[in-house]
Design a protein around this motif. Structure first.
Motif, PDB file in Angstrom:
ATOM      1  N   UNK A 128       0.831  -1.204   0.000  1.00 63.86           N
ATOM      2  CA  UNK A 128       0.000   0.000   0.000  1.00 63.86           C
ATOM      3  C   UNK A 128       0.864   1.252   0.000  1.00 63.86           C
ATOM      4  N   UNK A 129       1.945   1.194   0.782  1.00 64.41           N
ATOM      5  CA  UNK A 129       2.844   2.347   0.838  1.00 64.41           C
ATOM      6  C   UNK A 129       3.536   2.562  -0.500  1.00 64.41           C
ATOM      7  N   UNK A 130       3.900   1.443  -1.155  1.00 68.14           N
ATOM      8  CA  UNK A 130       4.522   1.561  -2.480  1.00 68.14           C
ATOM      9  C   UNK A 130       3.565   2.223  -3.457  1.00 68.14           C
ATOM     10  N   UNK A 131       2.284   1.781  -3.392  1.00 68.22           N
ATOM     11  CA  UNK A 131       1.287   2.391  -4.271  1.00 68.22           C
ATOM     12  C   UNK A 131       1.111   3.871  -3.945  1.00 68.22           C
ATOM     13  N   UNK A 132       1.058   4.166  -2.630  1.00 64.75           N
ATOM     14  CA  UNK A 132       0.906   5.566  -2.229  1.00 64.75           C
ATOM     15  C   UNK A 132       2.125   6.384  -2.638  1.00 64.75           C
TER      16      UNK A 132
END
Length: 449
Positions: A261-265
């Motif tokens: 999720x952090x990578x996507x964010x």
């Protein structure tokens, strides 16, 4: 004498009641090796050669140590116990006991050299019991065997290779070898002024044997209890380990989800930055275009003013045509002929009028062209204004979307924590850097080939 062999007793991992723990510090350890490692060292090569010759898989031996452990013919190892005197004449606390210790130490120095077929893996001198004595644990082996492994466990074969051939019941290989070692011990003792007093028997007193059996039985019982407790503790540890591994796996999964999720964010954030940079560039371009439009508008205004000035000048010229004498046809004189009047008065005026008409015609044509061009420019400016209005609207919509994504990113930060987000982003960037570096190295390797 020949002992059953208890390494835990010899190393004092377990202490019987007849052991004075205060004096255990005076014990000596000559060697103490892991017996499984000894088996690997002695027999692994021979085991590999043996298995390579077998055509049937059921005849292959997976673990030679386990095979001997379960064997009824051979033992994993043998133990011999050598003692000088007894508790009355050679007590461990006495000077005679200290002398016996020195004799046993010197005796042990050449034991392995005298017995090349007996691999000593554990040897301990005990001074914490009544009489000084040494426990020697060894693995007997033979080489160049024609049966089984070419190097294998065999007490009888090992002693036979050392020159002790079996004879009568009382003169078996073991008895011959024990007598030889006693003679060696006697030789060492004589160098210290101690003579071996032979009592004419090799059997210990029955009560002593019974006592040692009872003590060993107690040792075994305590060891079994300790093993049972250790098994229970080990089961508990394994259970806790399983729980910890499950919890760790759960944490890993959660961490992986957060990382994704952090990578996507992070990717969204980078996209937001790129789009924001694009908006800034578009804004600057719009401002530049707007400035150009303003300048163009000023130029059009100037052109219109020039046209107005031209109109005023034209009106003044027209008025001059009505009033100025140059543009008036004079009355003919009394004696002037028509031809003369035409040549001197009418034709010059007509020529001037022709020039004026030509000039006006050219100016009108030029004005029509300019008007047409101005109309085209005004139309183009109107289209540009509509286009930029549409672009501004699109940018406004994008800004709203980007702001919504930025708000979502801030919510995730508040939920997960800024530090954790920063750590995950840093790790993700480091992984990307490593992947990029590996790609470059692979590319360089491919070019090098």
């Amino acid at each position: 004498m020949m002992g059953k062999g208890s390494v835990s007793h010899n190393t004092r991992t377990f202490s019987a009641k007849n052991v004075d723990k205060e004096r255990s510090k005076y014990n000596m350890e000559f060697c103490h090796l892991n017996i499984k490692k000894v088996y690997h060292e002695l027999f692994d090569d021979a085991l590999e050669r043996y298995n390579a010759k077998q055509k049937r898989s059921d005849r292959k031996i997976d673990d030679y140590y386990e095979k001997i452990r379960q064997s009824k013919q051979e033992k994993l190892f043998h133990e011999v116990i050598l003692q000088i005197g007894n508790k009355d004449d050679t007590n461990a606390k006495s000077e005679e006991g200290q002398l016996a210790k020195e004799i046993l130490i010197e005796f042990m120095e050449d034991f392995q050299k005298r017995n090349p077929n007996l691999y000593v893996f554990s040897a301990h001198l005990h001074m914490d019991e009544e009489t000084p004595h040494v426990h020697i644990d060894f693995v007997p082996f033979i080489r160049n065997s024609n049966r089984g492994l070419d190097t294998r466990v065999s007490l009888k074969g090992a002693l036979s290779e050392q020159g002790f051939k079996g004879g009568t019941r009382s003169a078996k290989e073991w008895n011959q070898w024990m007598e030889s070692e006693k003679q060696e011990l006697s030789k060492v003792a004589e160098r210290y002024g101690v003579r071996w007093k032979q009592l004419g028997t090799h059997n210990k007193h029955l009560s002593v044997l019974d006592f040692e059996k009872k003590e060993r039985a107690k040792e075994v019982a305590k060891l079994e209890k300790a093993v049972s407790n250790n098994k229970a503790e080990l089961s508990h540890i394994i259970y806790q380990q399983v729980l910890a591994e499950n919890e760790m796996e759960k944490i890993k999964q959660e961490n992986e989800a957060v990382r994704q999720e952090t990578t996507e964010l992070s990717a969204t954030n980078d996209l937001l930055r790129e789009q924001a940079d694009g908006l800034i560039e578009n804004r600057e371009k719009l401002m530049s275009d707007n400035k150009a439009l303003e300048q163009h508008q000023k130029k059009l205004q100037q052109d219109i003013e020039k046209m107005a000035d031209s109109k005023v000048a034209l009106e003044r010229n027209i008025y001059a045509y009505d009033e100025d004498a140059r543009w008036q046809l004079p009355e003919p004189t009394t004696l002037m002929s028509a031809k003369t009047y035409r040549e001197k008065n009418a034709m010059p005026l007509v020529e001037r009028l022709k020039e004026i008409v030509k000039s006006l015609t050219i100016k009108c044509v030029n004005l029509m062209v300019q008007i047409k061009q101005l109309k085209a420019k005004v139309t183009k400016q109107a289209e540009d204004i509509d286009f930029y209005k549409s672009k501004v609207h699109q940018q406004y919509v994008k800004l709203e979307q980007l702001q919504e994504k930025a708000d979502d990113f801030e919510r995730v930060k508040q939920y997960v924590g800024v530090d954790k987000i920063d750590m995950i982003v840093t790790n993700a960037r480091e992984l990307e850097r490593i992947a990029q570096s590996e790609k470059q190295q692979n590319r360089a390797y491919g070019m090098g080939r």
